[in-house]
Design a protein around this motif. Structure first.
Motif, PDB file in Angstrom:
ATOM      1  N   ARG A  31     -56.177  -3.249 -16.845  1.00 43.50           N
ATOM      2  CA  ARG A  31     -57.024  -3.679 -17.943  1.00 43.50           C
ATOM      3  C   ARG A  31     -56.355  -3.417 -19.284  1.00 43.50           C
ATOM      4  O   ARG A  31     -56.350  -4.265 -20.167  1.00 43.50           O
ATOM      5  N   SER A  32     -55.732  -2.232 -19.403  1.00 43.62           N
ATOM      6  CA  SER A  32     -55.152  -1.891 -20.695  1.00 43.62           C
ATOM      7  C   SER A  32     -53.918  -2.734 -21.000  1.00 43.62           C
ATOM      8  O   SER A  32     -53.601  -2.937 -22.160  1.00 43.62           O
ATOM      9  N   ILE A  33     -53.226  -3.237 -19.977  1.00 40.67           N
ATOM     10  CA  ILE A  33     -52.062  -4.077 -20.277  1.00 40.67           C
ATOM     11  C   ILE A  33     -52.422  -5.559 -20.219  1.00 40.67           C
ATOM     12  O   ILE A  33     -51.550  -6.418 -20.319  1.00 40.67           O
ATOM     13  N   GLY A  34     -53.708  -5.864 -20.055  1.00 45.10           N
ATOM     14  CA  GLY A  34     -54.150  -7.259 -20.144  1.00 45.10           C
ATOM     15  C   GLY A  34     -53.845  -8.098 -18.918  1.00 45.10           C
ATOM     16  O   GLY A  34     -53.787  -9.319 -19.007  1.00 45.10           O
ATOM     17  N   SER A  41     -55.559 -15.360 -26.440  1.00 50.70           N
ATOM     18  CA  SER A  41     -56.855 -14.721 -26.250  1.00 50.70           C
ATOM     19  C   SER A  41     -56.893 -13.480 -27.113  1.00 50.70           C
ATOM     20  O   SER A  41     -55.855 -12.910 -27.450  1.00 50.70           O
ATOM     21  N   VAL A  42     -58.095 -13.064 -27.488  1.00 49.23           N
ATOM     22  CA  VAL A  42     -58.219 -11.880 -28.331  1.00 49.23           C
ATOM     23  C   VAL A  42     -59.272 -10.954 -27.741  1.00 49.23           C
ATOM     24  O   VAL A  42     -60.317 -11.411 -27.265  1.00 49.23           O
ATOM     25  N   VAL A  43     -58.970  -9.673 -27.701  1.00 52.69           N
ATOM     26  CA  VAL A  43     -59.947  -8.686 -27.241  1.00 52.69           C
ATOM     27  C   VAL A  43     -59.954  -7.521 -28.218  1.00 52.69           C
ATOM     28  O   VAL A  43     -58.923  -7.170 -28.782  1.00 52.69           O
ATOM     29  N   SER A  44     -61.134  -6.947 -28.398  1.00 52.58           N
ATOM     30  CA  SER A  44     -61.194  -5.764 -29.239  1.00 52.58           C
ATOM     31  C   SER A  44     -61.166  -4.543 -28.324  1.00 52.58           C
ATOM     32  O   SER A  44     -61.610  -4.595 -27.195  1.00 52.58           O
ATOM     33  N   GLU A  45     -60.622  -3.455 -28.847  1.00 54.89           N
ATOM     34  CA  GLU A  45     -60.367  -2.292 -28.000  1.00 54.89           C
ATOM     35  C   GLU A  45     -61.632  -1.598 -27.523  1.00 54.89           C
ATOM     36  O   GLU A  45     -61.688  -1.064 -26.438  1.00 54.89           O
ATOM     37  N   GLY A  46     -62.646  -1.604 -28.372  1.00 55.48           N
ATOM     38  CA  GLY A  46     -63.857  -0.866 -28.026  1.00 55.48           C
ATOM     39  C   GLY A  46     -64.583  -1.473 -26.850  1.00 55.48           C
ATOM     40  O   GLY A  46     -65.239  -0.788 -26.090  1.00 55.48           O
ATOM     41  N   VAL A  47     -64.463  -2.783 -26.717  1.00 50.25           N
ATOM     42  CA  VAL A  47     -65.170  -3.486 -25.664  1.00 50.25           C
ATOM     43  C   VAL A  47     -64.312  -3.445 -24.412  1.00 50.25           C
ATOM     44  O   VAL A  47     -63.129  -3.115 -24.472  1.00 50.25           O
ATOM     45  N   TYR A  48     -64.925  -3.754 -23.271  1.00 46.86           N
ATOM     46  CA  TYR A  48     -64.205  -3.717 -22.015  1.00 46.86           C
ATOM     47  C   TYR A  48     -63.134  -4.803 -21.958  1.00 46.86           C
ATOM     48  O   TYR A  48     -63.021  -5.620 -22.844  1.00 46.86           O
ATOM     49  N   ASP A  68     -62.462  -2.595 -35.625  1.00 47.25           N
ATOM     50  CA  ASP A  68     -61.888  -2.134 -34.364  1.00 47.25           C
ATOM     51  C   ASP A  68     -60.479  -2.719 -34.249  1.00 47.25           C
ATOM     52  O   ASP A  68     -60.172  -3.715 -34.892  1.00 47.25           O
ATOM     53  N   ASN A  69     -59.652  -2.072 -33.441  1.00 50.80           N
ATOM     54  CA  ASN A  69     -58.347  -2.663 -33.167  1.00 50.80           C
ATOM     55  C   ASN A  69     -58.537  -3.878 -32.271  1.00 50.80           C
ATOM     56  O   ASN A  69     -59.332  -3.837 -31.331  1.00 50.80           O
ATOM     57  N   ASN A  70     -57.814  -4.945 -32.574  1.00 43.40           N
ATOM     58  CA  ASN A  70     -57.926  -6.168 -31.782  1.00 43.40           C
ATOM     59  C   ASN A  70     -56.563  -6.575 -31.262  1.00 43.40           C
ATOM     60  O   ASN A  70     -55.584  -6.545 -32.008  1.00 43.40           O
ATOM     61  N   THR A  71     -56.524  -6.941 -29.993  1.00 37.96           N
ATOM     62  CA  THR A  71     -55.256  -7.353 -29.392  1.00 37.96           C
ATOM     63  C   THR A  71     -55.274  -8.852 -29.113  1.00 37.96           C
ATOM     64  O   THR A  71     -56.209  -9.356 -28.501  1.00 37.96           O
ATOM     65  N   VAL A  72     -54.252  -9.526 -29.593  1.00 37.77           N
ATOM     66  CA  VAL A  72     -54.088 -10.953 -29.316  1.00 37.77           C
ATOM     67  C   VAL A  72     -53.018 -11.085 -28.247  1.00 37.77           C
ATOM     68  O   VAL A  72     -51.965 -10.461 -28.340  1.00 37.77           O
ATOM     69  N   ARG A  73     -53.309 -11.867 -27.203  1.00 42.17           N
ATOM     70  CA  ARG A  73     -52.327 -12.058 -26.137  1.00 42.17           C
ATOM     71  C   ARG A  73     -51.997 -13.534 -26.008  1.00 42.17           C
ATOM     72  O   ARG A  73     -52.845 -14.397 -26.246  1.00 42.17           O
ATOM     73  N   ASN A  76     -50.483 -13.548 -19.033  1.00 46.42           N
ATOM     74  CA  ASN A  76     -50.411 -12.944 -20.362  1.00 46.42           C
ATOM     75  C   ASN A  76     -49.050 -12.286 -20.516  1.00 46.42           C
ATOM     76  O   ASN A  76     -48.707 -11.401 -19.739  1.00 46.42           O
ATOM     77  N   GLU A 117     -64.951  -6.987 -36.776  1.00 44.64           N
ATOM     78  CA  GLU A 117     -65.363  -7.752 -35.595  1.00 44.64           C
ATOM     79  C   GLU A 117     -66.003  -9.072 -36.013  1.00 44.64           C
ATOM     80  O   GLU A 117     -65.917 -10.058 -35.299  1.00 44.64           O
ATOM     81  N   LEU A 127     -59.134 -18.064 -33.309  1.00 46.02           N
ATOM     82  CA  LEU A 127     -60.038 -17.662 -32.228  1.00 46.02           C
ATOM     83  C   LEU A 127     -61.332 -17.062 -32.774  1.00 46.02           C
ATOM     84  O   LEU A 127     -62.412 -17.333 -32.276  1.00 46.02           O
ATOM     85  N   TYR A 163     -73.299   3.082 -21.968  1.00 44.59           N
ATOM     86  CA  TYR A 163     -72.168   3.668 -22.677  1.00 44.59           C
ATOM     87  C   TYR A 163     -72.347   5.171 -22.913  1.00 44.59           C
ATOM     88  O   TYR A 163     -71.380   5.926 -22.880  1.00 44.59           O
TER      89      TYR A 163
END
Lengths: 358, 264
Positions: A155-158, A350-357, B83-88, B99, B110, B163, B236
Motif C-alpha cells: 500500500r505504501s509503495i502504491g 493518480s493522486v492519493v493523500s497520505e492520511g487516507v487509506y 496533507d501530503n499528497n502522492t501523485v503516481r 504505477n 485537500e 486531478l 479510526y
C-alpha cells in the motif's frame, strides 16, 4: 479412508441421455426464478428507485439495491456450490469502484458471516477435527499476520491494487481452468457410462515422509505438522491479501495432498476459516482502517439469505454440469480483471493523500 | 488603529533594534482587508450535496480614485485541511499498467475553492501569484525528498492540479467576489459535496493594480455529523473495538440466519 463418504456431488451420476426430463424441468425452475429476480431488479431500476447509502470507510455513496443484489447473488452461488464466495464478492466490489483495500478487508468480514452457520452445524454433528484445525490455525494466523505486513508495504509503495488484481487473475484463472477441465472429464466419463470415481493414486507421497508427525485421532491419520502448518500459512496470506476464506483451495489440498478423510475436511477447513477471517478483519481494522462495517453488513444480510435459496436449488440440481458453470463464472470474473489490467487506463495519473487509506 | 501605529512608530524610534522586527507591509500600504463569516463552525450531515459559503468583507483605508478605476482585486480562497499528497504515474510493463514513478507534495490542501473579482490569471503576474500561493495554478506544490531529475516536476504538478480539479476538490469561480458598495464586498465560495472534515482556512487577498498588498485569514471548522461520521470516527479512533464489533456482527448475522432458516 474407511468410513469416508464421498462428497455428494461425486456420487451423482449423469446419464448419457442428459439432459433428461427431470433435469430439464429443474433447470426450467431455476431459469424462472432467475428471470423473476431479474424482473424485480429491472422494476426497481425502471421506477428509478435509488436508495443511496453512504459507505463511511470506502467514502462513497452507493445504490443499496446494487450491493444487496451483489450480496444475494454471491450468497446464492455460494449456497448452491458450497463455497464461501469471498473470491467472487471482492472482485465484484472492485468492479463497482469500491477501493480494493476496502473490498479485501470487508470481504474477509463477510466470509465470517457466510461461514459461521456451516461451521456450527459441522461442530454439532462432530464432523470437524479440532486438533487438526488448531494446527492449521497456527499456520493460518501466522500467514495472516505476514500477509497484512506485506499488504501495508504494498500500500505504501502504491502497488497494492495491482497485486490484488494480479493475484485474483492468477488464482481465478488457475482454479477456473482446473475446475472446467475436471468437470469436462467427468461429463465425458458420464457420457461413456463409466462410474465417476474419486482418484486414488499411490498411498504415500513425499508429504507423508516429512518429520514431526502427530496423531490426529478424529481424522484417523498420522501426519507431519509441517505441511498442515504450511497449508494454513498459505491460506492465511490469501485471506489477508485477497479477502477470501480460501476453502476452495484448502479443501482440495486437504483431500488430495494431505489425504485427510473427506468427512472431516469441510468442517475442519471452516473451523480454520472462521478464526483466520475474524483475526484478519480485526487486524485490517486496526492497521489499515479499511473494514467498512456498513458495506459488510449489507453484504452479509443479503448473502446469508441468498445462500439459503442457493442451498435449496443446489440440492435439486447437482452434478458436473453445474461445476462446469461455476468454472465458467470464475473464469469470466478473472478475465474481466485481466482486461482491466491490460486496457489503457482513462488516466495514467493518480493522486492519493497520505492520511487516507490506499 | 492609527494611534497604535503611531505608538509603535514611537517605540521604534525609541528602540531602533525593535524597529527592524516591525518593518512590515502595513507601513507601506495604507489598505487593509477585513472579512467576516457568520460562523466559525459548520456541521455537515450525511446527505450534504455541496453548498455555498458567503463571506463578507471590506477594504479599509482605500484610495477612492483607485477604487473607481477598479484597480482593487480581491481573491478569496477556502483552503481545506492539509496533507501530503502522492501523485503516481502508470507505465506499461509487459502489457500491464503499473504505477512506476511517483512524487509526493508536502502539505497541500485537500480541497480548495477559489472566488475572485475576475480571473485570477489576469489579476497579477504569475510570479506574483506564485509568491503569494493563490490560484489553482499557483498553489505551493513542493516535492518531498530528493529529486534526481527536476525536469518532470511540472508534469506531476499539472497532473495533480488536473486531478484535483476534475475530482471537484479544487474549484474556481471568477466573478464570485462582488462589490456591494464602494468598499464592501461579498464572496461566494463553494463547499464541495466531498468536503473534507477538519479545519479549513478562509483566506482573502487584496491586490492593487496587480500587486499583492494585504491578506486576512479566518479559520473555519467543518464538522461532519450523523451516524456515518460516528462510524468513521470509531473506525479510526477505536479501531480495535470497531474491528471486534464487525466480527461480532458477522457472527450474529450468520448465526441468526441459520436459526431463522433452519429446516428441522
Amino acid at each position: 479412508m474407511e468410513g469416508a463418504s464421498l462428497p455428494a456431488a461425486r456420487r451423482f451420476r449423469v446419464s448419457a441421455a442428459w439432459p433428461d426430463e427431470e433435469t430439464r424441468r429443474r433447470a426450467e425452475q431455476v431459469k424462472r426464478l432467475l428471470d423473476k429476480s431479474a424482473r424485480a431488479g429491472k422494476n426497481i431500476a425502471d421506477r428509478g428507485i435509488v436508495v443511496t447509502v453512504y459507505l463511511p470507510i470506502a467514502e462513497l455513496s452507493v445504490n443499496i439495491f446494487i450491493i444487496l443484489g451483489m450480496g444475494a447473488a454471491v450468497g446464492f452461488l455460494s449456497g448452491m456450490f458450497g463455497v464461501g464466495g469471498g473470491f467472487l464478492i471482492t472482485p465484484l466490489l472492485i468492479f463497482y469502484n469500491i477501493p480494493p483495500i476496502v473490498a479485501v478487508a470487508t470481504g474477509a468480514n463477510q466470509v465470517v458471516a457466510s461461514s459461521i452457520s456451516g461451521a456450527l452445524s459441522h461442530f454439532r454433528r462432530g464432523t470437524l477435527d479440532v486438533k487438526l484445525g488448531s494446527v492449521l490455525l497456527v499456520g493460518g494466523l501466522a500467514g495472516a499476520t505476514a500477509g497484512i505486513w506485506v499488504f501495508s508495504i504494498l500500500r505504501s509503495i502504491g502497488q497494492l491494487d495491482l497485486v490484488i488484481s494480479l493475484l485474483y487473475v492468477v488464482l481465478l484463472g488457475t482454479v477456473g481452468t482446473l475446475m472446467l477441465l475436471e468437470s469436462i472429464r467427468a461429463l465425458r466419463r458420464a457420457a461413456n457410462n463409466q462410474p465417476v470415481s474419486l482418484r486414488r493414486p499411490g498411498q504415500h507421497s513425499w508429504v507423508h515422509r516429512l518429520p514431526l508427525k502427530m496423531r490426529f485421532k478424529k481424522s484417523k491419520i498420522y501426519l507431519s505438522v509441517i505441511p498442515v502448518i504450511g497449508l494454513g500459512f498459505g491460506i492465511g496470506i490469501l485471506t489477508s491479501i485477497m479477502g477470501v476464506g480460501g476453502g476452495f483451495i484448502m479443501v482440495p489440498a486437504m483431500i488430495y495432498l494431505l489425504r485427510i478423510p473427506t468427512n472431516v475436511v469441510v468442517g475442519t477447513s471452516l473451523f480454520q476459516i472462521i478464526f483466520v477471517t475474524a483475526y484478519t478483519t480485526i487486524v485490517q481494522a486496526t492497521t489499515n482502517y479499511s473494514v467498512d462495517i456498513v458495506l459488510a453488513f449489507i453484504l452479509m444480510v443479503a448473502g446469508v439469505i441468498g445462500a439459503q435459496y442457493g442451498v435449496r436449488v443446489g440440492q435439486k440440481l447437482r452434478g458436473e454440469q453445474l461445476r462446469a458453470l461455476l468454472a465458467l463464472l470464475v473464469l469470466a470474473v478473472g478475465a474481466r480483471l485481466a482486461v482491466d489490467l491490460v486496457a489503457t487506463p482513462a488516466d495514467i495519473y493518480s493522486v492519493v493523500s497520505e492520511g487516507v487509506y490506499r | 488603529m492609527r494611534a497604535l501605529f503611531a505608538l509603535l512608530f514611537a517605540l521604534g524610534l525609541a528602540f531602533p533594534a525593535a524597529a527592524q522586527v516591525l518593518e512590515d507591509p502595513p507601513v507601506e500600504f495604507p489598505e487593509k482587508l477585513e472579512i467576516g463569516i457568520s460562523t466559525d463552525e459548520i456541521a455537515i450531515s450525511s446527505d450534504f450535496r455541496g453548498a455555498d459559503l458567503t463571506i463578507f468583507g471590506a477594504i479599509e483605508g482605500y484610495d477612492p480614485a483607485l477604487l473607481t478605476q477598479r484597480k482593487y482585486d480581491i481573491v478569496v480562497a477556502l483552503e481545506g485541511p492539509k496533507d501530503n499528497n502522492t501523485v503516481r504515474i502508470k507505465e506499461r510493463i509487459f502489457g500491464i499498467w503499473v504505477n512506476r514513478r511517483s512524487m509526493t507534495f508536502e502539505l497541500v490542501p485537500e480541497s480548495y475553492s477559489l472566488s475572485s473579482t475576475r480571473d485570477v490569471e489576469t489579476i497579477a503576474e504569475p510570479a506574483m501569484l506564485n509568491g503569494v500561493g493563490v490560484g489553482i495554478q499557483h498553489i505551493r506544490l513542493s516535492p518531498v525528498g530528493f529529486l534526481g531529475d527536476g525536469s518532470n516536476i511540472t508534469e506531476f504538478r499539472e497532473a495533480f492540479r488536473r486531478l484535483k480539479e476534475s475530482g471537484g476538490f479544487y474549484q474556481r469561480d471568477p466573478g464570485g467576489v462582488q462589490f456591494i458598495s464602494a468598499s464592501l464586498f461579498k464572496a461566494t465560495v463553494k463547499l464541495p459535496a466531498s468536503v473534507p472534515n477538519g479545519t479549513h482556512v478562509v483566506r482573502a487577498h487584496l491586490f492593487r493594480d496587480g500587486v499583492f498588498i494585504a491578506e486576512k485569514a479566518l479559520p473555519l471548522r467543518v464538522m461532519k455529523t450523523g451516524i456515518e461520521q460516528m462510524i468513521s470516527n470509531a473506525a479510526y479512533n477505536n479501531s480495535l473495538a470497531y474491528g471486534a464489533f464487525s466480527v461480532f456482527l458477522a457472527l450474529i448475522t450468520g448465526w441468526l440466519a441459520s436459526v431463522v432458516f433452519r429446516k428441522d
